[in-house]
Scaffold this motif. Structure first.
Motif, PDB file in Angstrom:
ATOM      1  N   ARG A 247       0.872  -1.191   0.195  1.00  0.00           N
ATOM      2  CA  ARG A 247      -0.005   0.125  -0.086  1.00  0.00           C
ATOM      3  C   ARG A 247       0.707   1.095  -0.155  1.00  0.00           C
ATOM      4  O   ARG A 247       0.596   2.239  -0.334  1.00  0.00           O
ATOM      5  CB  ARG A 247      -0.731   0.251   1.325  1.00  0.00           C
ATOM      6  N   TYR A 248       2.049   1.082   0.550  1.00  0.00           N
ATOM      7  CA  TYR A 248       3.051   2.449   0.573  1.00  0.00           C
ATOM      8  C   TYR A 248       3.780   2.347  -0.777  1.00  0.00           C
ATOM      9  O   TYR A 248       4.884   3.259  -0.779  1.00  0.00           O
ATOM     10  CB  TYR A 248       3.896   2.208   1.776  1.00  0.00           C
ATOM     11  N   GLY A 249       3.557   1.459  -1.865  1.00  0.00           N
ATOM     12  CA  GLY A 249       4.482   1.406  -2.998  1.00  0.00           C
ATOM     13  C   GLY A 249       5.754   0.926  -2.700  1.00  0.00           C
ATOM     14  O   GLY A 249       6.883   1.128  -3.471  1.00  0.00           O
ATOM     15  N   THR A 250       6.055   0.054  -1.667  1.00  0.00           N
ATOM     16  CA  THR A 250       7.135  -0.737  -1.557  1.00  0.00           C
ATOM     17  C   THR A 250       6.907  -2.149  -1.718  1.00  0.00           C
ATOM     18  O   THR A 250       6.009  -2.739  -1.343  1.00  0.00           O
ATOM     19  CB  THR A 250       7.709  -0.367   0.054  1.00  0.00           C
ATOM     20  N   PRO A 251       8.192  -2.851  -1.854  1.00  0.00           N
ATOM     21  CA  PRO A 251       7.995  -4.291  -2.248  1.00  0.00           C
ATOM     22  C   PRO A 251       8.032  -5.063  -0.778  1.00  0.00           C
ATOM     23  O   PRO A 251       9.074  -5.583  -0.321  1.00  0.00           O
ATOM     24  CB  PRO A 251       9.178  -4.562  -2.745  1.00  0.00           C
ATOM     25  N   VAL A 252       6.863  -5.251  -0.117  1.00  0.00           N
ATOM     26  CA  VAL A 252       6.792  -5.773   1.131  1.00  0.00           C
ATOM     27  C   VAL A 252       7.117  -7.424   1.184  1.00  0.00           C
ATOM     28  O   VAL A 252       7.812  -7.498   2.082  1.00  0.00           O
ATOM     29  CB  VAL A 252       5.295  -5.628   1.676  1.00  0.00           C
TER      30      VAL A 252
END
Length: 440
Positions: free
Chosen positions: A321-326
């Motif tokens: 959701r934050y645009g990061t590769p979780v």
């Protein structure tokens, strides 16, 4: 297909790379390098810097030609062959997966030495949890934290150098100029010793490679990335050379009670007990900043490989959701739990094998992309796209040969595992590996 939003400037990328390199680590590893080089730590760092500048040039050229995430993996697969690209990615993945673990393990060990009542595993969980949370929230927070932590590192390094210089001029009554930190105290010091030291010192230069995984999140990457890569390599290398020079002057030779903790002995000698505590704080802060950058870069490489199906796409090829590769961030955190059963030496012994293999392939990729396919063969182009990468390749192969046998053995096992995965992925090379999209 979702892609990260470009937001990083040249200054932020350079800062991220320098944070990854952890400038203060030059103090943490000084004793080990002094023993390997027989008192010529600055010479080892200078040799490593020269070698890395040629490879940094190659990375910059490929980052300009292919402004996508994926680092060596993307460059080699598009310039040479998709299967060789996978091998390059697998090699550098070794670094990115295990380096955060090593960084956090070192930080936990230092804190445990200062606060023995708190076990190593508690510090390790704290490092992993907090760093992963920061990276999941996003790069803006990570960049802000890195700015503060880089300032702390710079201040501690500056204090260490100033105290070392004061000690040399005062208590030691020596001149501030000497060739000893570059060539050692013993007549037996030689180029092989320097190269063996340079092979170890290259651990500290991985930052210039790490930032290429942030290409898709950088503004104007074709112009920004080549400049950032060379700046990171040059600035980081100069810091290592200058700091090690003054420390070597303050503590000539390589006879330490404990080489792994030589900087503590030197810090107490030049600054007393209070400065030892300040040094410990700076070193731990540096490790934390480096852990943020290392985990973020590794997760973005996993994202690039997952996005095209080379690694499991559902787990690694999507953004949160934050645009990061979780997915990649969480995998890095899980891998780091192996540190509970490993020591620093066993965890770090084979990292450079993967780095050197990937570096060598990127140098070849420049020749293939520009000189062979692009027909860039004028005088200037021949220097940039043939001579420079060939020199980089030769330097990297020399460093690779300078690694100890254990590192080469463990690295070869990792490489064999990658080849087996590639055989399964391509059904015995009957089909190509999936292609990475170049859309931004």
């Amino acid at each position: 297909m979702s892609h990260p939003k470009p937001m990083l400037s040249l200054g932020q990328v350079v800062l991220f790379g320098l944070a990854y390199m952890t400038p203060i680590i030059v103090l943490g590893t000084f004793g080990v390098l002094a023993v390997v080089t027989e008192g010529a730590v600055s010479g080892a760092y200078l040799a490593a810097l020269v070698a890395m500048l040629f490879t940094a040039h190659s990375y910059g050229r490929m980052a300009s030609a292919l402004p996508v995430a994926g680092s060596a993996y993307a460059y080699v697969r598009h310039a040479i062959d998709d299967r060789l690209g996978f091998i390059a990615g697998w090699a550098i993945l070794l670094d990115y997966l295990f380096l955060p673990m090593v960084i956090w393990l070192i930080g936990a060990a230092y804190l445990n030495s200062a606060f023995p009542e708190i076990p190593v595993w508690a510090w390790l969980f704290a490092f992993i949890g907090l760093t992963t949370l920061i990276n999941i929230i996003g790069l803006r927070l990570a960049s802000t934290i890195n700015s503060v932590m880089m300032l702390v590192q710079v201040l501690v390094i500056a204090a260490f150098v100033a105290l070392a210089a004061h000690y040399v001029l005062g208590d030691a009554s020596q001149p501030l100029w000497s060739l000893t930190p570059f060539i050692g105290n013993q007549a037996s010091s030689s180029l092989p010793l320097l190269m063996a030291g340079a092979a170890v010192a290259c651990y500290s230069f991985l930052g210039f490679d790490a930032v290429t995984t942030l290409t898709e999140e950088t503004r104007n990457p074709q112009r920004t990335m080549p400049r950032a890569i060379l700046l990171i390599t040059l600035l980081g290398g100069l810091i290592f050379v200058i700091v090690s020079y003054f420390v070597q002057l303050a503590s000539p030779g390589y006879d330490f009670a404990n080489p792994d903790a030589a900087a503590y002995e030197i810090a107490r000698n030049i600054g007393g007990d209070i400065f030892v505590s300040i040094f410990l704080i700076g070193l731990v802060v540096g490790q934390f900043a480096s852990g943020i950058a290392a985990q973020a870069s590794g997760a973005r490489l996993l994202y690039a490989m997952g996005r095209d199906g080379v690694l499991p796409k559902r787990l690694l090829g999507r953004l949160g959701r934050y645009g990061t590769p979780v997915g990649g961030l969480l995998l890095s955190a899980v891998v780091a739990l192996l540190a509970l059963k490993l020591d620093v030496l066993s965890a770090a012994s084979f990292i450079n094998f993967g780095a050197f293999l990937a570096f060598a392939m990127v140098n070849v990729a420049v020749i293939a992309h520009y000189y062979v396919r692009g027909q860039r063969r004028g005088v200037g182009d021949t220097l940039r796209f043939l001579i420079a990468p060939l020199l980089g390749l030769a330097a990297i192969l020399w460093l690779l040969a300078s690694l100890d046998a254990r590192a080469i053995t463990l690295g070869s096992i990792w490489l064999a595992c990658g080849l087996l995965w590639l055989l399964w992925l391509t059904r015995g090379f009957q089909r190509p590996t999936p292609e990475l999209s170049l859309e931004s």
